[in-house]
Write a protein that holds these residues in place. Structure first.
Motif, PDB file in Angstrom:
ATOM      1  N   LEU A 118       0.809  -1.225   0.000  1.00 23.39           N
ATOM      2  CA  LEU A 118       0.000   0.000   0.000  1.00 23.39           C
ATOM      3  C   LEU A 118       0.840   1.272   0.000  1.00 23.39           C
ATOM      4  O   LEU A 118       0.518   2.221  -0.695  1.00 23.39           O
ATOM      5  CB  LEU A 118      -0.928   0.027   1.226  1.00 23.39           C
ATOM      6  N   LYS A 146       8.466   7.238  -9.025  1.00 22.33           N
ATOM      7  CA  LYS A 146       7.034   7.460  -9.258  1.00 22.33           C
ATOM      8  C   LYS A 146       6.462   6.386 -10.187  1.00 22.33           C
ATOM      9  O   LYS A 146       5.390   5.821  -9.946  1.00 22.33           O
ATOM     10  CB  LYS A 146       6.854   8.861  -9.865  1.00 22.33           C
ATOM     11  N   ASP A 150       3.499   3.718  -9.588  1.00 25.99           N
ATOM     12  CA  ASP A 150       2.328   3.615 -10.466  1.00 25.99           C
ATOM     13  C   ASP A 150       2.122   2.163 -10.915  1.00 25.99           C
ATOM     14  O   ASP A 150       0.999   1.654 -10.914  1.00 25.99           O
ATOM     15  CB  ASP A 150       2.508   4.518 -11.695  1.00 25.99           C
ATOM     16  N   ARG A 153       0.765   0.303  -8.127  1.00 27.78           N
ATOM     17  CA  ARG A 153      -0.394   0.961  -7.520  1.00 27.78           C
ATOM     18  C   ARG A 153      -0.236   1.117  -6.004  1.00 27.78           C
ATOM     19  O   ARG A 153      -1.132   0.805  -5.228  1.00 27.78           O
ATOM     20  CB  ARG A 153      -1.688   0.222  -7.885  1.00 27.78           C
ATOM     21  N   VAL A 154       0.914   1.583  -5.607  1.00 30.63           N
ATOM     22  CA  VAL A 154       1.147   1.909  -4.193  1.00 30.63           C
ATOM     23  C   VAL A 154       1.251   3.419  -4.045  1.00 30.63           C
ATOM     24  O   VAL A 154       1.626   4.125  -4.982  1.00 30.63           O
ATOM     25  CB  VAL A 154       2.440   1.283  -3.613  1.00 30.63           C
ATOM     26  N   ALA A 155       0.909   3.888  -2.867  1.00 27.33           N
ATOM     27  CA  ALA A 155       1.072   5.305  -2.547  1.00 27.33           C
ATOM     28  C   ALA A 155       2.495   5.535  -2.069  1.00 27.33           C
ATOM     29  O   ALA A 155       3.000   4.797  -1.225  1.00 27.33           O
ATOM     30  CB  ALA A 155       0.082   5.721  -1.472  1.00 27.33           C
ATOM     31  N   TRP A 156       3.108   6.543  -2.630  1.00 28.04           N
ATOM     32  CA  TRP A 156       4.437   6.995  -2.162  1.00 28.04           C
ATOM     33  C   TRP A 156       4.165   7.974  -1.020  1.00 28.04           C
ATOM     34  O   TRP A 156       3.712   9.077  -1.240  1.00 28.04           O
ATOM     35  CB  TRP A 156       5.165   7.634  -3.331  1.00 28.04           C
TER      36      TRP A 156
ATOM     37  N   THR B  39       0.486   9.968  -6.269  1.00 27.25           N
ATOM     38  CA  THR B  39       0.307   8.514  -6.165  1.00 27.25           C
ATOM     39  C   THR B  39      -0.763   8.121  -5.148  1.00 27.25           C
ATOM     40  O   THR B  39      -1.114   6.943  -5.054  1.00 27.25           O
ATOM     41  CB  THR B  39       1.625   7.813  -5.741  1.00 27.25           C
ATOM     42  N   GLY B  40      -1.265   9.082  -4.390  1.00 29.13           N
ATOM     43  CA  GLY B  40      -2.227   8.755  -3.331  1.00 29.13           C
ATOM     44  C   GLY B  40      -3.492   8.099  -3.852  1.00 29.13           C
ATOM     45  O   GLY B  40      -4.099   7.268  -3.166  1.00 29.13           O
ATOM     46  N   HIS B  42      -3.781   5.843  -5.962  1.00 28.15           N
ATOM     47  CA  HIS B  42      -3.653   4.400  -6.197  1.00 28.15           C
ATOM     48  C   HIS B  42      -4.364   3.584  -5.132  1.00 28.15           C
ATOM     49  O   HIS B  42      -4.748   2.437  -5.364  1.00 28.15           O
ATOM     50  CB  HIS B  42      -2.176   3.984  -6.220  1.00 28.15           C
ATOM     51  N   LEU B  43      -4.500   4.152  -3.940  1.00 27.47           N
ATOM     52  CA  LEU B  43      -5.081   3.387  -2.837  1.00 27.47           C
ATOM     53  C   LEU B  43      -6.521   2.985  -3.122  1.00 27.47           C
ATOM     54  O   LEU B  43      -7.002   1.970  -2.605  1.00 27.47           O
ATOM     55  CB  LEU B  43      -4.976   4.189  -1.539  1.00 27.47           C
ATOM     56  N   ALA B  45      -7.663   1.709  -5.703  1.00 21.98           N
ATOM     57  CA  ALA B  45      -7.673   0.406  -6.382  1.00 21.98           C
ATOM     58  C   ALA B  45      -7.750  -0.743  -5.381  1.00 21.98           C
ATOM     59  O   ALA B  45      -8.172  -1.848  -5.714  1.00 21.98           O
ATOM     60  CB  ALA B  45      -6.425   0.250  -7.247  1.00 21.98           C
ATOM     61  N   HIS B  46      -7.339  -0.475  -4.148  1.00 25.45           N
ATOM     62  CA  HIS B  46      -7.343  -1.511  -3.116  1.00 25.45           C
ATOM     63  C   HIS B  46      -8.462  -1.291  -2.101  1.00 25.45           C
ATOM     64  O   HIS B  46      -8.519  -1.971  -1.073  1.00 25.45           O
ATOM     65  CB  HIS B  46      -5.987  -1.525  -2.396  1.00 25.45           C
ATOM     66  N   PHE B  48      -9.005   1.590  -0.396  1.00 25.60           N
ATOM     67  CA  PHE B  48      -8.602   2.479   0.699  1.00 25.60           C
ATOM     68  C   PHE B  48      -8.428   3.904   0.175  1.00 25.60           C
ATOM     69  O   PHE B  48      -8.595   4.175  -1.010  1.00 25.60           O
ATOM     70  CB  PHE B  48      -7.306   1.953   1.334  1.00 25.60           C
TER      71      PHE B  48
END
Lengths: 375, 375
Positions: A118, A146, A150, A153-156, B39-40, B42-43, B45-46, B48
């Motif tokens: 995540l 980045k 992508d 699909r994780v948040a940095w 990137t926030g 992306h969460l 997709a899961h 969250f």
């Protein structure tokens, strides 16, 4: 594996020659592992508990009730030195590639326990403020980081960019990543309790050396006529080939979940090469019937380092970056799911009852129980 | 704050002289923060979502449904160089102390958002395998790390102990920690939306310099007659005083939770010293009526670096390691809770409506909105 050092051009170059002495590191590791194990009980104070079977696995897992929490920190290792040297030789920045490698080191370990990654945190420790003054390199690092986030699909989430003059070498950077994920639903937890005879071994293709074995690969440069610019294939230099970024496998493990396939166990093939297939603590025989194609750069290293197959497969991934242990009936579908994500895969073999060993039949190699000591 | 470099003995020694040039680092930081912010999403997709208000705060927070997940990575910085030099001078290992500092850097940031720290991962990157051959130092590192985990009741999940010859300087180690925690119940989230006029500012005592401002403290050694062995108090050397381990504040924040006190906001007083009290993005005036006692080592540095109070309070913690912003009616109880955990505390001031500034009345100092640029 203990031989005379100072290899000549005619001698085999093995990992022991490359400058990492595990005999010095291992006592600390053992002491740290023991001390760490004693802290697991603290979680009870907060109403949680550790998944003790995750100790010794690639990520640490805590049961927090509705799901499991998994976390890890991993470093790139010495691949940045290859990027720096290739920049000197070609003028091109390779930091977008090694950014992906760094994230892959963390992500590909985290997913072995069944976690969905995540959040990634960046740890970029430079040898001084000057490092950050090269805008092209800095932007490449950001862009590659980045892009890898992508892909997975994780948040940095953020990170740390210290300037550590006197600790990190001048002009260098120490790249690492931490990653946190959840195992949800809890049935996705894979710490190997269901692994058993009959399970299939599916191997996912690597893109090259990934980020393990670089000390040896760098040492080998001394033997090559044109160093990093020696061609491994027409128009494709050794340096470029080494810097192919590590495959990110979390799109595959997420797609497997959505396809209803739950691996019984996973092994990220990193240090110790194929010996990582022996990672699970139980006694099983792992029989390989088919080996994947070996990436040109690894075949090149094997030849020039004069390694036999046993040495090469015990050091490098040799084309297999990640192993899935799945029900035999699901193996072919797992291959298809991986390939739909752009990752080549094959059903390479199976688990069977018997002494703990890895048998690579097409190559006539066996690794016994003593080949991998991680616990 | 831009002055001529090459300070003479008579000149003020400010942070800019100490070798960290934020003008070089900041463009990368801004680029990284922008890329990270993108990137926030992306969460989703899961299933969250990120707590967007946590971007720019000390830890990154994700809403995972039943609770929030918080994570961070932090490094020790250059304090290890002081430990190494003091080892050379005294023969004693100080790695148990700096292990605690490293964990404190992560834990004390993580708790600002209301999280209970659950898991710490160790990142110990040495300049070569040889580093680990000094068994006494290695055992001190393990013991200090374990003790800090015990104090904070966190599980030490594992970590990474790479030997990075060529990246980390020979004989040195780059120490960092990642930490993951949960914010549960969700009401404990403190990203500052409830901070407002009337809130009290409670300051928790520091033990000394902690792990911020060490570049300047090391630079100062050149001016001292006996270097690190110069006494700051009878029988107590400058080097020893610098190496007092950072206070771990999570026992206080956990005790506050159990006492029913929920801070509206928290600030970990690290780099930029008291300017960190201006961390919250909203426009409020922070009025300080009482300042804590200044630890002898910080008073010593201020005197020998010929810093005025403004310079000193904008660089060092000056006795305040952590700030709690709580309801005025709960301030005295918060002090008592902290003291019951062995951490001295005082109600130092309050938040009031007005322009964004910090007013330290007893010292006649003000810091305006432009004093801290973190976002």
């Amino acid at each position: 594996m203990t031989r005379a050092v100072s290899p000549s051009d005619a001698a085999t170059l093995s990992y022991e020659h490359a400058g990492v002495d595990y005999d010095l590191i291992d006592p600390l590791k053992v002491a740290a592992q023991r001390a760490a194990a004693a802290t697991g009980t603290h979680l009870a104070a907060h109403g949680f508990r550790e998944v003790t079977a995750s100790r010794g696995e690639s990520a640490y897992v805590v049961d927090v009730g509705p799901f499991y929490l998994a976390s890890i920190v991993e470093c790139l290792g010495s691949k940045a030195l290859v990027a720096d040297e290739m920049h000197r030789l070609t003028g091109k920045s390779w930091y977008d590639s090694i950014a992906q490698d760094t994230i892959a080191m963390a992500i590909n370990d985290l997913i072995t326990v069944g976690a969905t990654p995540l959040v990634v945190q960046a740890y970029w420790a430079a040898g001084g403020s000057d490092w950050f003054g090269d805008a092209e390199r800095a932007q490449a690092l950001v862009a590659g980081w980045k892009r890898a986030c992508d892909t997975c699909r994780v948040a940095w989430g953020g990170g740390e960019t210290p300037a550590l003059a006197g600790i990190v070498a001048d002009g260098r950077i120490d790249l690492a990543a931490s990653c946190t994920g959840l195992i949800s639903p809890k049935e996705r937890l894979s710490v190997g309790d269901e692994l058993g005879p009959g399970d299939a071994i599916v191997l996912l293709a690597s893109s090259g050396i990934h980020a393990n074995g670089l000390s040896l690969a760098r040492k080998l440069v001394e033997r090559l006529p044109q160093g990093y610019l020696t061609e491994v294939a027409p128009g494709f230099t050794y340096g470029e080939a080494l810097l192919a970024p590590t495959v990110l496998y979390s799109p595959v493990t997420e797609a497997l979940h959505h396809a209803g396939i739950r691996p019984h166990y996973c092994a990220n093939i990193t240090g110790h090469g194929w010996r990582k297939l022996l990672r699970h603590p139980a006694a099983h025989t792992y029989r390989i019937k088919h080996v994947p194609e070996v990436p040109p750069v690894l075949r090149f290293i094997q030849q020039h380092a004069r390694q036999d197959d046993r040495e090469a497969y015990s050091t490098f991934n040799m084309g297999a970056g990640f192993a899935l242990f799945v029900k035999a009936a699901e193996a072919q579908k797992a291959v298809e799911v991986a390939q739909a994500q752009g990752v080549a895969a094959l059903v390479a073999g199976h688990v069977e009852a018997g002494a703990k060993k890895l048998v690579i039949e097409p190559l006539g190699i066996e690794f016994g129980d003593d080949a991998l000591k991680l616990r």
